[in-house]
Design a protein around this motif. Structure first.
Motif, PDB file in Angstrom:
ATOM      1  N   THR A  10      45.465   9.598  32.654  1.00 44.17           N
ATOM      2  CA  THR A  10      46.583   9.376  33.576  1.00 44.17           C
ATOM      3  C   THR A  10      46.808   7.883  33.738  1.00 44.17           C
ATOM      4  O   THR A  10      45.891   7.147  34.121  1.00 44.17           O
ATOM      5  CB  THR A  10      46.298  10.023  34.947  1.00 44.17           C
ATOM      6  OG1 THR A  10      46.051  11.411  34.742  1.00 44.17           O
ATOM      7  CG2 THR A  10      47.484   9.855  35.884  1.00 44.17           C
ATOM      8  N   ARG A  12      48.994   4.982  35.634  1.00 43.69           N
ATOM      9  CA  ARG A  12      49.981   4.656  36.667  1.00 43.69           C
ATOM     10  C   ARG A  12      50.678   3.380  36.210  1.00 43.69           C
ATOM     11  O   ARG A  12      50.023   2.389  35.895  1.00 43.69           O
ATOM     12  CB  ARG A  12      49.314   4.462  38.029  1.00 43.69           C
ATOM     13  CG  ARG A  12      48.814   5.802  38.581  1.00 43.69           C
ATOM     14  CD  ARG A  12      48.123   5.674  39.903  1.00 43.69           C
ATOM     15  NE  ARG A  12      48.921   4.987  40.909  1.00 43.69           N
ATOM     16  CZ  ARG A  12      49.989   5.504  41.506  1.00 43.69           C
ATOM     17  NH1 ARG A  12      50.411   6.700  41.189  1.00 43.69           N
ATOM     18  NH2 ARG A  12      50.644   4.814  42.404  1.00 43.69           N
ATOM     19  N   GLU A  26      49.098  -0.053  35.750  1.00 44.99           N
ATOM     20  CA  GLU A  26      48.381  -0.540  36.926  1.00 44.99           C
ATOM     21  C   GLU A  26      47.009   0.105  37.072  1.00 44.99           C
ATOM     22  O   GLU A  26      46.099  -0.488  37.621  1.00 44.99           O
ATOM     23  CB  GLU A  26      49.234  -0.278  38.176  1.00 44.99           C
ATOM     24  CG  GLU A  26      50.440  -1.216  38.208  1.00 44.99           C
ATOM     25  CD  GLU A  26      51.521  -0.803  39.180  1.00 44.99           C
ATOM     26  OE1 GLU A  26      51.418   0.276  39.775  1.00 44.99           O
ATOM     27  OE2 GLU A  26      52.488  -1.575  39.312  1.00 44.99           O
ATOM     28  N   SER A  27      46.873   1.349  36.632  1.00 45.47           N
ATOM     29  CA  SER A  27      45.556   1.975  36.652  1.00 45.47           C
ATOM     30  C   SER A  27      45.487   3.065  35.596  1.00 45.47           C
ATOM     31  O   SER A  27      46.513   3.581  35.148  1.00 45.47           O
ATOM     32  CB  SER A  27      45.232   2.572  38.029  1.00 45.47           C
ATOM     33  OG  SER A  27      46.002   3.724  38.245  1.00 45.47           O
ATOM     34  N   VAL A  94      52.719   8.083  35.282  1.00 47.76           N
ATOM     35  CA  VAL A  94      53.271   8.273  36.626  1.00 47.76           C
ATOM     36  C   VAL A  94      53.834   6.953  37.134  1.00 47.76           C
ATOM     37  O   VAL A  94      53.137   5.931  37.127  1.00 47.76           O
ATOM     38  CB  VAL A  94      52.165   8.732  37.618  1.00 47.76           C
ATOM     39  CG1 VAL A  94      52.776   9.114  38.963  1.00 47.76           C
ATOM     40  CG2 VAL A  94      51.365   9.883  37.045  1.00 47.76           C
ATOM     41  N   ASP A  95      55.108   6.935  37.579  1.00 45.45           N
ATOM     42  CA  ASP A  95      55.670   5.694  38.133  1.00 45.45           C
ATOM     43  C   ASP A  95      55.498   5.687  39.655  1.00 45.45           C
ATOM     44  O   ASP A  95      55.077   6.688  40.232  1.00 45.45           O
ATOM     45  CB  ASP A  95      57.116   5.485  37.650  1.00 45.45           C
ATOM     46  CG  ASP A  95      58.140   6.266  38.467  1.00 45.45           C
ATOM     47  OD1 ASP A  95      57.761   6.984  39.397  1.00 45.45           O
ATOM     48  OD2 ASP A  95      59.338   6.139  38.159  1.00 45.45           O
ATOM     49  N   PRO A  96      55.774   4.551  40.332  1.00 49.59           N
ATOM     50  CA  PRO A  96      55.474   4.454  41.771  1.00 49.59           C
ATOM     51  C   PRO A  96      56.206   5.500  42.620  1.00 49.59           C
ATOM     52  O   PRO A  96      55.742   5.863  43.703  1.00 49.59           O
ATOM     53  CB  PRO A  96      55.936   3.040  42.143  1.00 49.59           C
ATOM     54  CG  PRO A  96      55.894   2.282  40.863  1.00 49.59           C
ATOM     55  CD  PRO A  96      56.237   3.258  39.784  1.00 49.59           C
ATOM     56  N   VAL A 100      56.933  11.752  36.754  1.00 47.02           N
ATOM     57  CA  VAL A 100      55.847  11.974  35.796  1.00 47.02           C
ATOM     58  C   VAL A 100      56.411  12.248  34.409  1.00 47.02           C
ATOM     59  O   VAL A 100      57.415  12.946  34.260  1.00 47.02           O
ATOM     60  CB  VAL A 100      54.997  13.196  36.243  1.00 47.02           C
ATOM     61  CG1 VAL A 100      53.927  13.521  35.201  1.00 47.02           C
ATOM     62  CG2 VAL A 100      54.346  12.943  37.595  1.00 47.02           C
ATOM     63  N   VAL A 226      50.872  10.674  46.150  1.00 44.04           N
ATOM     64  CA  VAL A 226      50.782   9.634  45.133  1.00 44.04           C
ATOM     65  C   VAL A 226      51.148  10.208  43.771  1.00 44.04           C
ATOM     66  O   VAL A 226      51.884   9.619  42.992  1.00 44.04           O
ATOM     67  CB  VAL A 226      49.333   9.072  45.087  1.00 44.04           C
ATOM     68  CG1 VAL A 226      49.157   8.122  43.929  1.00 44.04           C
ATOM     69  CG2 VAL A 226      48.998   8.395  46.400  1.00 44.04           C
ATOM     70  N   ASP A 227      50.607  11.400  43.481  1.00 41.83           N
ATOM     71  CA  ASP A 227      50.820  12.036  42.176  1.00 41.83           C
ATOM     72  C   ASP A 227      50.523  13.527  42.342  1.00 41.83           C
ATOM     73  O   ASP A 227      49.390  13.895  42.640  1.00 41.83           O
ATOM     74  CB  ASP A 227      49.866  11.395  41.147  1.00 41.83           C
ATOM     75  CG  ASP A 227      49.901  12.097  39.799  1.00 41.83           C
ATOM     76  OD1 ASP A 227      50.832  12.883  39.564  1.00 41.83           O
ATOM     77  OD2 ASP A 227      48.986  11.850  38.996  1.00 41.83           O
ATOM     78  N   PRO A 267      45.645  10.095  42.375  1.00 47.13           N
ATOM     79  CA  PRO A 267      46.229  10.068  41.033  1.00 47.13           C
ATOM     80  C   PRO A 267      45.442  10.943  40.068  1.00 47.13           C
ATOM     81  O   PRO A 267      44.248  11.162  40.259  1.00 47.13           O
ATOM     82  CB  PRO A 267      46.135   8.587  40.631  1.00 47.13           C
ATOM     83  CG  PRO A 267      45.071   8.002  41.492  1.00 47.13           C
ATOM     84  CD  PRO A 267      45.007   8.824  42.741  1.00 47.13           C
TER      85      PRO A 267
END
Ligand code: ADP
Length: 284
Positions: A10, A12, A26-27, A94-96, A100, A226-227, A267
């Motif tokens: 996954t 982000r 980002e992660s 996954v965007d902010p 998805v 968040v997700d 997430p």
């Protein structure tokens, strides 16, 4: 739990990749995934004995998926390794805003057949949960479970509209659908006829059970989502933990919504559930 067993990565990102592929990561979370592994892991977290049925490839991803589910307390003895195949891998971006995008390859999940299920597994089971396997496999597994007197639940996922699933949809005891899937499966009204219990998932608005002409709704638990990847699987684990323990639909629905909400807060498709975290939401 029978069905998909994946290795999921996954990511982000600051935005979903545009046609040039520009997006900053980002992660990154890598974990066992696939709907069957997610539900089985959630059940094990909640203290329910369960076996994972499906197939992985003979590669390092398959070994990692098996090891992670085993460490979580899931019995993986009946999980098949297909030596010459690749384990199914999914890349979830996954965007902010929570949008998805899922990328992946079919892999060993497609190889799973009802004949792979060892005889004794159903004889000793209280329940069989089916997730998105091929229609023929789902139908054959549901039939074998019915013959053995084992109740069956089915979460067909987005392929629910395919004609080949029709027979299975009408024979299972519990059918899990989100709003989109319910519209595909029952274009006029989601029906609970034929003795089937429908469990309709409503995202942030909770869920509803329709059974024997009765409708029981629960509004869910507000959380900072968040997700929501894997929320439906965590929800199913919560509901089934109650169903196999003979709890009321009201209670099973509340626990399921709490598990779904816990999954939306983190997430990735894997959610570590616990009775304490569920109770904290139920009491809130
Ligand atoms: P699926 O993940 O199968 O598409 P849903 O999106 O309806 O299904 O999510 C399954 C369950 O997870 C919901 O019924 C609810 O209990 C919980 N859930 C999902 N999204 C949220 C959210 N934003 N806030 C709280 N709970 C959520």
């Amino acid at each position: 739990c029978a069905g998909h067993v994946n290795w999921d990565v996954t990511l982000r990102v600051d935005s979903l990749p545009d046609p040039d592929g520009e997006a900053a990561v980002e992660s990154r979370v890598a974990a066992a995934g696939g709907s069957a592994a997610n539900v089985a892991g959630g059940l094990a977290d909640l203290g329910v004995d369960c076996s994972l049925l499906g197939s992985v490839g003979g590669d390092e991803y398959g070994r990692a998926a098996r090891a992670e589910s085993s460490e979580r307390g899931v019995d993986c003895d009946a999980l098949v390794t297909v030596p010459d195949d690749e384990t199914t891998r999914k890349y979830v971006v996954v965007d902010p805003s929570g949008e998805v995008m899922v990328l992946g390859c079919p892999g060993a999940n497609e190889a799973f057949e009802a004949a792979d299920l060892p005889e004794g597994v159903l004889r000793d089971a209280d329940h069989l949960h089916l997730t998105g396997q091929r229609p023929e496999t789902a139908a054959q597994l549901a039939e074998r479970a019915s013959e053995a007197g084992v109740p069956v639940s089915f979460d067909p996922g987005r392929r629910v509209g395919e004609r080949a699933y029709e027979a299975t949809l009408s024979t299972v005891d519990y059918l899990f659908l989100n709003d989109r899937e319910a519209a595909l499966a029952f274009p006029f009204d989601a029906s609970d006829s034929d003795g089937r219990t429908l469990v309709l998932k409503r995202g942030p608005d909770g869920a509803e059970v329709r059974t024997g002409g009765e409708r029981i709704a629960h509004p869910g638990y507000p959380v900072d989502a968040v997700d929501t990847t894997g929320a439906g699987d965590a929800f199913a684990a919560g509901f089934l933990a109650g169903a196999v323990a003979g709890e009321s639909h009201e209670r099973a629905l509340a626990v399921a919504n709490a598990c779904g909400a816990l999954a939306a807060r983190v997430p990735g498709a894997r959610t570590d559930l616990s009775r304490a975290a569920v109770d904290a939401l139920l009491g809130a």
